[in-house]
Design an enzyme around this catalytic site. Structure first.
Site, PDB file in Angstrom:
ATOM      1  N   HIS A   8       0.828  -1.207   0.000  1.00  0.00           N
ATOM      2  CA  HIS A   8       0.000   0.000   0.000  1.00  0.00           C
ATOM      3  C   HIS A   8       0.865   1.261   0.000  1.00  0.00           C
ATOM      4  O   HIS A   8       2.054   1.227   0.321  1.00  0.00           O
ATOM      5  CB  HIS A   8      -0.921   0.010   1.224  1.00  0.00           C
ATOM      6  CG  HIS A   8      -0.165  -0.013   2.518  1.00  0.00           C
ATOM      7  ND1 HIS A   8       0.414   1.116   3.073  1.00  0.00           N
ATOM      8  CD2 HIS A   8       0.136  -1.032   3.361  1.00  0.00           C
ATOM      9  CE1 HIS A   8       1.028   0.791   4.196  1.00  0.00           C
ATOM     10  NE2 HIS A   8       0.879  -0.512   4.391  1.00  0.00           N
ATOM     11  N   GLU A  79      -2.309  -6.834   7.925  1.00  0.00           N
ATOM     12  CA  GLU A  79      -1.031  -6.807   8.638  1.00  0.00           C
ATOM     13  C   GLU A  79      -1.232  -7.463  10.006  1.00  0.00           C
ATOM     14  O   GLU A  79      -2.363  -7.802  10.381  1.00  0.00           O
ATOM     15  CB  GLU A  79      -0.578  -5.346   8.786  1.00  0.00           C
ATOM     16  CG  GLU A  79       0.775  -5.143   9.423  1.00  0.00           C
ATOM     17  CD  GLU A  79       1.927  -5.772   8.662  1.00  0.00           C
ATOM     18  OE1 GLU A  79       2.096  -6.997   8.786  1.00  0.00           O
ATOM     19  OE2 GLU A  79       2.679  -5.053   7.993  1.00  0.00           O
TER      20      GLU A  79
END
Length: 182
Positions: A8, A79
């Site tokens: 990202h 994550e």
């Protein structure tokens, strides 16, 4: 299969990441616009993204700029779950949890309210096995996710021992790596 692993764009640096829902900052948007130019000529048969805000925003920018048809948002690509630290100001985290960092956790020790390195790796390993079962005959897949997930996936693919003590495969925000998967 050609597997494109994209990280990202940059989100805020003054808060803890993990499962935080912090948006991309302006620099992160610029990074993803640049990333889209690198991926412009590639046809993706499937696009899968973590469902956390910074990856969702990254995926939406890429969808618009690359005319992608569908993005599958998958919580398995998140994550590490850093529990109560997710989105916490760095200064507050250092005051409340002065010695608590990803690389200081024991293998079985979870973040308060979150995952241990072992639980994180096991989740990513399960995700990868399911991914291979579903997409084994797919030519080109884009996965939009996070540094820790990319490191764990590349350890699995390259048969390296994953650890939270250091990063095997470092990738900057807004960058990608391509790996051939059989």
């Amino acid at each position: 299969m050609k597997l494109y692993l994209a990280r990202h764009g940059q989100d805020t640096l003054d808060k803890r990441g993990g499962w935080s829902e912090e948006p991309l900052i302006a620099e992160g948007v610029v990074q993803i616009i640049s990333l889209s130019k690198s991926l412009k000529q590639i046809h993706f048969d499937a696009v899968i993204s973590s469902d956390i805000m910074r990856t969702r925003q990254t995926a939406e920018i890429l969808k618009d700029r690359l005319s992608l048809k569908e993005i599958i948002f998958d919580s398995g690509l998140r994550e590490v779950n850093n529990g109560v630290l997710a989105g916490m100001d760095n200064e507050q985290a250092l005051t409340q949890f002065p010695d608590l960092f990803w690389n200081s956790l024991a293998w079985d020790e979870p973040y308060p309210g979150g995952e241990s390195p072992k639980a994180f790796f096991e989740r990513i390993n399960r995700w990868y096995k399911t991914f291979i079962e579903i997409y084994h005959s797919t030519d080109t897949v884009l996965v939009i996710t996070h540094q820790g997930v990319i490191d764990a996936l590349l350890c699995i693919i390259h048969n390296k021992t994953f650890t939270n003590r250091y990063v095997h495969f470092k990738i900057r925000t807004g960058q990608f790596i391509v790996v051939e998967v059989e």
